[in-house]
Design a protein around this motif. Structure first.
Motif, mmCIF file in Angstrom:
data_model
loop_
_atom_site.group_PDB
_atom_site.id
_atom_site.type_symbol
_atom_site.label_atom_id
_atom_site.label_comp_id
_atom_site.label_asym_id
_atom_site.label_seq_id
_atom_site.Cartn_x
_atom_site.Cartn_y
_atom_site.Cartn_z
ATOM 1 N N ASP A 1 43.467 14.357 70.603
ATOM 2 C CA ASP A 1 43.733 13.427 71.698
ATOM 3 C C ASP A 1 43.225 13.940 73.046
ATOM 4 O O ASP A 1 43.464 13.327 74.081
ATOM 5 C CB ASP A 1 45.232 13.119 71.791
ATOM 6 N N ALA A 2 42.505 15.069 73.043
ATOM 7 C CA ALA A 2 41.958 15.610 74.289
ATOM 8 C C ALA A 2 40.613 14.957 74.588
ATOM 9 O O ALA A 2 39.851 14.634 73.676
ATOM 10 C CB ALA A 2 41.793 17.119 74.185
ATOM 11 N N ARG A 3 40.323 14.771 75.855
ATOM 12 C CA ARG A 3 39.038 14.193 76.245
ATOM 13 C C ARG A 3 37.990 15.288 76.332
ATOM 14 O O ARG A 3 38.119 16.241 77.098
ATOM 15 C CB ARG A 3 39.165 13.463 77.578
ATOM 16 N N LEU A 4 36.939 15.135 75.551
ATOM 17 C CA LEU A 4 35.900 16.159 75.484
ATOM 18 C C LEU A 4 35.250 16.381 76.842
ATOM 19 O O LEU A 4 35.011 17.528 77.247
ATOM 20 C CB LEU A 4 34.851 15.769 74.443
ATOM 21 N N ALA A 5 34.936 15.314 77.563
ATOM 22 C CA ALA A 5 34.264 15.462 78.855
ATOM 23 C C ALA A 5 35.096 16.306 79.813
ATOM 24 O O ALA A 5 34.560 17.119 80.580
ATOM 25 C CB ALA A 5 33.987 14.087 79.461
ATOM 26 N N GLU A 6 36.397 16.135 79.763
ATOM 27 C CA GLU A 6 37.286 16.904 80.633
ATOM 28 C C GLU A 6 37.279 18.382 80.241
ATOM 29 O O GLU A 6 37.268 19.273 81.102
ATOM 30 C CB GLU A 6 38.696 16.330 80.553
ATOM 31 N N LEU A 7 37.260 18.654 78.939
ATOM 32 C CA LEU A 7 37.201 20.039 78.476
ATOM 33 C C LEU A 7 35.887 20.697 78.885
ATOM 34 O O LEU A 7 35.861 21.859 79.306
ATOM 35 C CB LEU A 7 37.364 20.094 76.956
ATOM 36 N N ILE A 8 34.795 19.968 78.755
ATOM 37 C CA ILE A 8 33.495 20.513 79.146
ATOM 38 C C ILE A 8 33.475 20.808 80.642
ATOM 39 O O ILE A 8 32.975 21.850 81.091
ATOM 40 C CB ILE A 8 32.374 19.536 78.754
ATOM 41 N N ALA A 9 34.051 19.898 81.429
ATOM 42 C CA ALA A 9 34.059 20.076 82.883
ATOM 43 C C ALA A 9 34.879 21.280 83.318
ATOM 44 O O ALA A 9 34.547 21.943 84.308
ATOM 45 C CB ALA A 9 34.592 18.812 83.554
ATOM 46 N N THR A 10 35.940 21.582 82.587
ATOM 47 C CA THR A 10 36.842 22.655 83.014
ATOM 48 C C THR A 10 36.574 23.992 82.323
ATOM 49 O O THR A 10 36.926 25.042 82.864
ATOM 50 C CB THR A 10 38.306 22.254 82.761
ATOM 51 N N ARG A 11 35.936 23.974 81.153
ATOM 52 C CA ARG A 11 35.767 25.218 80.400
ATOM 53 C C ARG A 11 34.324 25.691 80.277
ATOM 54 O O ARG A 11 34.079 26.877 80.070
ATOM 55 C CB ARG A 11 36.351 25.059 78.992
ATOM 56 N N ILE A 12 33.368 24.778 80.373
ATOM 57 C CA ILE A 12 31.966 25.159 80.168
ATOM 58 C C ILE A 12 31.172 25.110 81.467
ATOM 59 O O ILE A 12 30.493 26.079 81.829
ATOM 60 C CB ILE A 12 31.309 24.255 79.102
ATOM 61 N N LEU A 13 31.262 24.010 82.194
ATOM 62 C CA LEU A 13 30.454 23.867 83.409
ATOM 63 C C LEU A 13 30.713 24.948 84.455
ATOM 64 O O LEU A 13 29.769 25.334 85.170
ATOM 65 C CB LEU A 13 30.666 22.479 84.020
ATOM 66 N N PRO A 14 31.946 25.475 84.595
ATOM 67 C CA PRO A 14 32.136 26.543 85.587
ATOM 68 C C PRO A 14 31.287 27.786 85.333
ATOM 69 O O PRO A 14 31.100 28.600 86.244
ATOM 70 C CB PRO A 14 33.634 26.866 85.459
ATOM 71 N N ASN A 15 30.762 27.934 84.124
ATOM 72 C CA ASN A 15 29.915 29.088 83.809
ATOM 73 C C ASN A 15 28.469 28.905 84.267
ATOM 74 O O ASN A 15 27.663 29.835 84.140
ATOM 75 C CB ASN A 15 29.928 29.347 82.301
ATOM 76 N N TYR A 16 28.148 27.712 84.770
ATOM 77 C CA TYR A 16 26.775 27.404 85.160
ATOM 78 C C TYR A 16 26.783 26.807 86.567
ATOM 79 O O TYR A 16 27.502 25.854 86.840
ATOM 80 C CB TYR A 16 26.147 26.419 84.166
ATOM 81 N N THR A 17 25.972 27.369 87.445
ATOM 82 C CA THR A 17 25.949 26.944 88.839
ATOM 83 C C THR A 17 25.191 25.631 88.997
ATOM 84 O O THR A 17 24.086 25.476 88.474
ATOM 85 C CB THR A 17 25.283 28.016 89.716
ATOM 86 N N SER A 18 25.806 24.695 89.708
ATOM 87 C CA SER A 18 25.151 23.417 90.001
ATOM 88 C C SER A 18 25.573 22.950 91.384
ATOM 89 O O SER A 18 26.759 22.963 91.709
ATOM 90 C CB SER A 18 25.545 22.340 88.982
#
Length: 235
Positions: free
Chosen positions: A22-39
């Protein structure tokens, strides 16, 4: 909880990001993966209600695009960073605007008729990385569903009259998708930097030992709900 490192090879790093159904994948990517990459700029294709934008640093300029009649989440017309357009407008907008540091294609390209063209275009519009997520439709629960005589919802004939964007055009095999996308990325000067696999976290704690055992004894084609690929520009 951050994505956990699983293994690192000369080709790319593989990590685990456990996910409840029931977790939203986009939210998980935004909080757990994207912080590792500068944008400082980010384009989110298939953005839904723009949930990713709520988890980005304030200095990151966000642009979200989705199909006006195929967004599965409630459309947020009050969000000036998100636009809902016709499907054939998205490539034109990608070419006329940007480029962006990061381009997201989260559960998007499996809905397109030829699978790779939107990804190939994203590679030309990203200064740093393209992030792609795909479902694994060889996942054990999908297999059990079909064995019980049920269809996969995203491939159902019930979607026959729905706009393009609802129906999956392919039954995604993650291993084949990885090879195909990696070759396209290599041709464009990118390389697969990281793959994040998504083991299921059960809502019932007594299921967890079973799921853990499955991860130890079988292929990720069986136990991962899908993969998130980070392709990074080389040089």
């Amino acid at each position: 909880m951050a994505a956990r490192t699983m293994a690192t090879t000369a080709a790319h790093k593989r990590t685990l990001m456990a996910q409840r159904s029931d977790a939203r994948l986009a939210e998980l990517i935004a909080t757990r993966i994207l912080p590792n990459y500068t944008s400082t700029t980010l384009l989110d294709i298939g953005c839904g209600d723009g949930v990713v934008s709520r988890h980005l640093p304030s200095q990151c300029e966000y642009t979200g695009l989705d199909i006006s009649d195929a967004c599965i989440y409630e459309q947020r017309h009050d969000n000036p960073k998100v636009r809902y357009v016709q499907a054939d407008q998205i490539p034109d907008l990608m070419r006329s605007e940007g480029p962006w540091d990061t381009v997201l294609l989260l559960d998007v390209i499996e809905h397109t008729r030829r699978f790779t063209p939107l990804f190939e275009l994203a590679l030309t519009r990203a200064n740093q990385q393209v992030v792609v997520s795909l479902p694994n439709e060889l996942f054990v629960l999908d297999r059990l569903r079909m064995l019980r005589g049920h269809e996969l919802n995203a491939h159902s004939l019930d979607l026959l009259n729905q706009p393009e964007g609802f129906k999956h055009q392919f039954i995604v095999n993650i291993a084949k998708a990885r090879t195909l996308l990696s070759k396209k990325a290599e041709d464009a000067g990118f390389a697969l930097k990281e793959e994040v696999l998504r083991p299921l976290v059960s809502k019932r704690s007594f299921h967890q030992p079973i799921l853990w055992g499955m991860r130890q004894l079988s292929s990720d084609q069986l136990w991962s709900m899908g993969s998130v690929f980070v392709f990074q520009r080389q040089g």
